[in-house]
Design a protein around this motif. Structure first.
Motif, short mmCIF file in Angstrom:
data_model
loop_
_atom_site.label_atom_id
_atom_site.label_comp_id
_atom_site.label_asym_id
_atom_site.label_seq_id
_atom_site.Cartn_x
_atom_site.Cartn_y
_atom_site.Cartn_z
N GLU A 365 1.27 -1.07 0.19
CA GLU A 365 -0.09 -0.03 0.23
C GLU A 365 0.23 1.30 0.15
N GLY A 366 2.36 1.21 0.71
CA GLY A 366 2.92 2.19 0.81
C GLY A 366 3.48 2.34 -0.60
N ILE A 367 4.33 1.36 -0.90
CA ILE A 367 5.07 1.60 -2.15
C ILE A 367 3.86 1.90 -3.16
N TYR A 368 2.98 1.11 -3.81
CA TYR A 368 2.25 1.90 -4.57
C TYR A 368 1.65 3.22 -4.68
N GLY A 369 1.22 3.14 -3.05
CA GLY A 369 0.10 4.75 -2.80
C GLY A 369 1.50 6.11 -3.33
N ASP A 373 1.68 8.98 -6.02
CA ASP A 373 1.98 10.35 -5.46
C ASP A 373 2.63 10.62 -6.46
N ASN A 374 3.63 10.18 -6.67
CA ASN A 374 4.90 10.69 -7.92
C ASN A 374 4.10 11.34 -9.30
N ALA A 375 3.38 10.38 -9.68
CA ALA A 375 2.28 10.85 -10.83
C ALA A 375 1.56 12.19 -10.40
N ASP A 387 12.73 8.58 -1.09
CA ASP A 387 13.64 7.73 0.02
C ASP A 387 12.67 6.59 -0.43
N TRP A 388 13.48 5.50 -1.17
CA TRP A 388 13.58 4.14 -0.57
C TRP A 388 14.23 2.86 0.29
N THR A 389 14.93 3.83 0.79
CA THR A 389 15.14 3.05 1.99
C THR A 389 14.75 1.51 3.29
N PRO A 390 13.81 2.82 3.21
CA PRO A 390 12.66 1.79 4.53
C PRO A 390 12.08 0.15 3.31
N VAL A 391 11.95 0.66 2.01
CA VAL A 391 11.88 -0.97 1.97
C VAL A 391 12.98 -2.50 2.24
N ARG A 392 11.73 -3.46 2.84
CA ARG A 392 12.91 -4.32 2.93
C ARG A 392 14.05 -4.86 1.54
N ALA A 393 14.62 -5.14 1.81
CA ALA A 393 15.54 -5.88 0.51
C ALA A 393 15.79 -7.38 0.17
N ASN A 402 4.43 -15.35 4.17
CA ASN A 402 5.72 -16.01 4.95
C ASN A 402 6.18 -16.50 3.16
N GLY A 403 6.41 -15.46 2.48
CA GLY A 403 7.29 -15.57 1.52
C GLY A 403 8.93 -14.93 1.38
N LYS A 404 9.48 -13.70 0.38
CA LYS A 404 10.69 -13.31 0.40
C LYS A 404 10.38 -12.43 -0.66
N SER A 405 11.08 -11.28 0.11
CA SER A 405 11.26 -10.02 -1.11
C SER A 405 11.62 -10.43 -1.78
N GLN A 406 11.27 -9.53 -3.66
CA GLN A 406 12.04 -9.49 -3.94
C GLN A 406 12.92 -8.14 -4.12
N GLY A 407 12.79 -7.11 -3.08
CA GLY A 407 13.99 -6.10 -3.12
C GLY A 407 13.21 -5.06 -3.78
N ILE A 408 13.71 -3.90 -4.09
CA ILE A 408 13.42 -2.46 -4.27
C ILE A 408 13.52 -2.45 -5.74
N VAL A 409 14.62 -3.17 -6.28
CA VAL A 409 14.14 -2.79 -7.80
C VAL A 409 13.27 -3.05 -8.67
N PRO A 410 12.66 -4.02 -8.18
CA PRO A 410 11.00 -4.46 -9.59
C PRO A 410 10.46 -2.83 -9.27
N PHE A 411 10.27 -2.18 -8.19
CA PHE A 411 9.63 -1.49 -8.07
C PHE A 411 9.91 -0.06 -8.35
N LEU A 412 11.33 0.39 -8.64
CA LEU A 412 12.15 0.89 -9.44
C LEU A 412 12.01 1.00 -10.62
N LYS A 413 11.79 -0.26 -11.33
CA LYS A 413 10.99 0.23 -12.85
C LYS A 413 9.95 0.94 -13.00
N VAL A 414 9.35 0.45 -11.88
CA VAL A 414 7.96 0.68 -12.65
C VAL A 414 7.57 2.45 -12.23
N VAL A 415 8.73 3.53 -10.74
CA VAL A 415 9.14 4.25 -11.02
C VAL A 415 9.75 4.46 -11.85
N ASN A 416 10.49 4.51 -12.94
CA ASN A 416 11.06 4.62 -14.16
C ASN A 416 9.84 5.06 -14.96
#
Length: 922
Positions: A365-369, A373-375, A387-393, A402-416
């Protein structure tokens, strides 16, 4: 006089509604038919016979109505289905109607009136028909090309410019015309011809701008139906009132703009200031800033500045008086508001702020929010810092699934891709910068985002990135010690810690990792990480290097939060959180305009700063906020960012080289004055308007000014890691006393932005930049423009060295004078270009500014032949000198064309360093 006469209405027997008619003016343009203009002309003829005392009499009123009605009916009968009529035909019908009405004396007066105007037109532009070339008018008819009009236009544009040859412009333009060319294209041919001569003589830039101004006047005059045969001093007031009326009618301007005293504002306009423009500046305004309706501009330059000023004065107690004050500042080029303010002031969506900083929360919710907001923020012309530092690695546990995070890079692609899709309202490219602290476990992938190799799904070629570097990393690197990378989900408080508090907690987490209490981490060599940061910076231009600790330790607002990143252009250092999106409102002083007779005019600078701070503070209350978190932050803290531009030009006017102790000293002196006046102006606003909401507890409230906050950085570093000049020249105790008494209106007051576009408008060097080259072609969204250094040309002229050979030499050596033996050494020193200056001079000058700034500065660094050692030394020097941020690293290609023999007519080198995102803030 004419207002007492109402326009006649055609009788029921007419066959063409007058609103369907169009009038062909003498210049070939079309305007709507306005019967009231016939009434005005006839009224003047009657008054010429019967005297001005007869104005308003029933006899004249009735006679004017009768004759005007006859003319309108005659025209309507002639044009059965609407159509066009030449202005001369209308005037013939007026004469005929007066004669038929046996008003011989009035008819004679009208004939004399026509003849006098025709004689004046002939005097200004005597008809000189070309023997073989014709032009095609807007109605399709052809007539001979009027070379006399062309000569008149060019000579008018060349007034006061002794170095130009008006006849040569006309001759060259005529040679490039073809028979039957559209009449509207003739003036454009003159513009293109004059433009091609700029490299030979900088004054041709002014000639080109004035010809473009004539083209603009014709376009605006036709759209708003302005009487352009009048002097500009009479046209401009009408243009202002017409803009406001048309803008409100078509929902381009806010209805509140009609509440001003337009008569008083029109009288305050200064048409002569149009002559300040160079071609690049006016073309930039024409292409991207002037309000248009149906693809046609409806603003002239001085009306544009007044519209912006009115928008900034909407909530003032005396808005008309303040608008005039603001207009005088903008139109003088002493100060220029940022691009969003120029775009949107006075409009229905007055998004006037330049920069937005956000922190991204660690959930979907925070990431896509944040992406949403960027848009929304980008749509209304805001530059973004995330600031992307809070997003888990990558690999971190996700409790909910109960899964594992894909990190920040896939979300940065959406930001781009969002930045590309939402292109600032169609006016310029969207732009965003992602920040990440260098202890984040995803730092390796983050560093490679802009690489041209690897998995394209993990690359972001259209967005910027920046490292948010804690002091501890530099200390570990210097000690050749290890550095530990974590996921923020395991070390959540590191994000909010800085200085000694960060150091202590970071070491505690390292101990936990060694004990096995934290399992997701990675130990690397601090020196190897630093080397990689510098290597990818050289290879890809990203991520930039910015420093977390000085940004926070010197922040006036550390009692209310933490600075987690800078903005798109690295000059803003404001707190961000889940509830607050930081906003900054920018504008820049033209420092060069304040150099008078080789010295800094302090009184003029003080006046400029006082007005500018007030204008910037007004932005906060007028601004349109696309998201509520931005409003919350801006209203509570009221930060502004007053900066400067034209630093290089100011050095030229004082005879200083950029690479000199004098330039460093001037950077110190000028920034101290701006800081002094700006802080004092904010305190005086607090006296009148009240202090900002979160003032209590700030460094301001503790009597700690930017110059005092240097001690906090020194105390947090080891001995020898902080070497900064702390000299002051002014009486700062007086400012401290004023703040103690009234507080501050703004939490932050200063920031030096890139000014990539507004410096073009004003016609000075960009921000604090050294000259890129002395002759080059600048490429931006308005096209390609030849840029030549007028200060250099004037010096070479004084030495008798300016000729065509010198022009070709400058082209051959890419705008450099260093290899030209006939150029004196003192000129070579002053006109060394960006890549010919040791970049350490840039850092030293920036350090002197930084001590006076409560925010930061967009500092580009130039290095002709980078190496690992040079980059390491340069960025460590920046850290030692207390800089908060750096911006682009500019470097030349490793290879270039060998220049051992002359070449014929080479073209100036094209400037490729003006990144599109530079313009997002200013």
């Amino acid at each position: 006089m004419s207002s007492a006469v109402t326009a006649p209405s055609p009788s029921a027997g007419t066959t063409a509604p007058v609103e369907d008619l169009q009038v062909i003016k003498r210049d070939g343009t079309l305007v709507g038919f306005d019967p009231s203009k016939i009434s005005v002309a006839i009224t003047k003829a009657y008054l010429a016979v019967e005297g001005e005392d007869a104005a308003g009499s029933a006899h004249i009123h009735d006679s004017v109505q009768r004759v005007s009605g006859q003319v309108v009916r005659a025209l309507s009968r002639r044009l059965h289905a609407g159509g066009t009529v030449h202005i001369e035909d209308i005037q013939d019908q007026v004469e005929l109607a007066l004669m038929r009405g046996e008003e011989q004396r009035v008819a004679r007066a009208y004939v004399l009136y026509r003849e006098a105007h025709a004689a004046e037109r002939a005097r200004l532009a005597p008809v000189e028909e070309h023997p073989s070339l014709t032009v095609t008018q807007s109605n399709g008819e052809k007539r001979p090309l009027d070379v006399g009009l062309m000569k008149h236009q060019v000579r008018e544009a060349s007034q006061g410019l002794d170095s130009v040859d008006p006849d040569a412009i006309v001759d060259d333009a005529v040679r490039n015309l073809y028979d039957g060319i559209a009449e509207t294209e003739v003036l454009n041919a003159l513009i293109m011809t004059a433009r091609g001569r700029i490299e030979q003589e900088p004054d041709y830039s002014a000639v080109t701008a004035r010809l473009l101004l004539e083209q603009l006047r014709l376009e605006v005059g036709q759209t708003l139906e302005l009487p352009l045969d009048l002097p500009l001093a009479e046209v401009y007031p009408k243009a202002l009132s017409q803009l406001i009326e048309t803008g409100i009618e078509h929902e381009l301007l806010h209805p509140a703009m009609a509440r001003f005293d337009l008569r008083e504002l029109g009288g305050a306009l200064k048409p002569e200031r149009d002559l300040q423009f160079g071609f690049l500046g006016l073309q930039t305004l024409y292409d991207r800033y002037f309000i248009h309706h149906r693809e046609r501009r409806i603003e002239l330059p001085q009306v544009f500045f007044m519209r912006v000023s009115m928008g900034l004065a909407l909530q003032e107690d005396n808005p008309t008086a303040r608008a005039i004050e603001f207009y005088d500042l903008l139109s003088s080029f002493d100060y220029m508001a940022s691009t969003p303010t120029l775009f949107n002031s006075g409009t229905l969506h007055s998004q006037l702020s330049s920069c937005y900083l956000t922190t991204v929360d660690d959930d979907l919710e925070g990431i896509y929010g944040a992406i949403r907001d960027n848009a929304m923020l980008s749509k209304w012309a805001g530059g973004l810092g995330n600031d992307w530092t809070p997003v888990r690695a990558l690999g971190a546990h996700i409790k909910g699934t109960n899964g594992k995070s894909q990190g920040i890079v896939p979300f940065l692609k959406v930001v781009n891709d969002t930045a590309v899709a939402v292109n600032q309202g169609g006016k310029r490219k969207g732009a965003v910068c992602a920040y990440l602290e260098t202890w984040h476990l995803d730092i390796d992938e983050f560093l490679e985002l802009r690489k041209n190799t690897g998995d394209e799904r993990r690359r972001t070629h259209d967005m910027n990135s920046a490292n948010w570097v804690p002091d501890l990393l530099i200390e570990r690197m210097r000690a050749d010690a290890n550095w530990t990378l974590f996921s923020p989900s395991d070390v959540p408080d590191l994000h909010d810690l800085y200085g000694n508090d960060f150091r202590k907690r970071y070491e505690e987490y390292e101990a936990m990792a060694e004990r096995g209490d934290i399992t997701l981490y990675k130990t690397v060599s601090a020196k190897q990480l630093w080397r990689k940061m510098l290597t990818v910076l050289f290879e890809t231009g990203h991520p930039w290097i910015t420093f977390k600790d000085p940004c926070n330790l010197r922040s006036p607002q550390q009692h209310t939060g933490v600075v987690h990143s800078s903005n798109l252009c690295t000059e803003i250092t404001l707190n961000t959180s889940q509830d607050e999106i930081a906003v900054c409102n920018l504008g820049s002083i033209n420092l060069a305009a304040h150099i008078v007779d080789g010295e800094l005019d302090r009184e003029r600078l003080e006046r400029t700063v006082n007005r500018a701070v007030r204008m910037l503070d007004n932005v906060i209350d007028i601004n349109y906020y696309a998201v509520p978190q931005a409003r919350n932050s801006n209203v509570r803290h009221r930060p502004v960012g007053l900066g400067l531009m034209g630093f290089q030009d100011a050095l030229y006017r004082q005879g200083y080289a950029y690479a000199s102790p004098e330039a460093v000293a001037f950077a110190d002196e000028s920034m101290e004055l701006i800081s002094y006046y700006a802080i004092r102006a904010s305190a005086e606003l607090a006296r009148d308007r009240g202090a900002y909401e979160s003032y209590e507890g700030s460094l301001w409230s503790q009597g700690v000014l930017p110059i005092d906050s240097l001690d906090r950085v020194r105390d947090s570093r080891r001995k020898g890691d902080f070497e900064v000049n702390t000299e002051a020249r002014l009486d700062w105790d007086a400012v401290r006393a004023l703040i103690r008494q009234y507080g501050m209106r703004n939490s932050n007051v200063m920031a030096i932005a890139p000014t990539a576009t507004i410096s073009n408008i004003v016609g000075v060097s960009q921000s604090i930049e050294p000259a890129y080259q002395n002759l080059f072609v600048k490429s931006n969204l308005s096209g390609e423009f030849t840029v030549i250094n007028p200060s250099l040309v004037n010096e070479l002229k004084s030495e008798g060295l300016w000729d065509n050979v010198m022009v070709n030499d400058l082209k051959y050596y890419d705008g450099s004078v260093q290899q030209l033996d006939r150029v004196p050494d003192h000129i070579k020193a002053r006109y060394a270009t960006a890549f010919e200056i040791d970049p350490r001079w840039l850092v030293e000058a920036a350090a002197r500014r930084q001590k006076w700034l409560d925010q930061a500065q967009s500092l580009n660094l130039y290095m002709a032949e980078p190496s690992g050692r040079k980059l390491d030394d340069l960025y460590q020097l920046a850290w030692e000198r207390g800089l908060k941020t750096t911006y682009y690293l500019r470097s030349l290609g490793a290879t270039g064309a060998e220049k051992t023999t002359p070449v014929a007519a080479p073209q100036p080198q094209v400037c490729s360093i003006d990144e599109p995102d530079c313009e997002a803030c200013q």
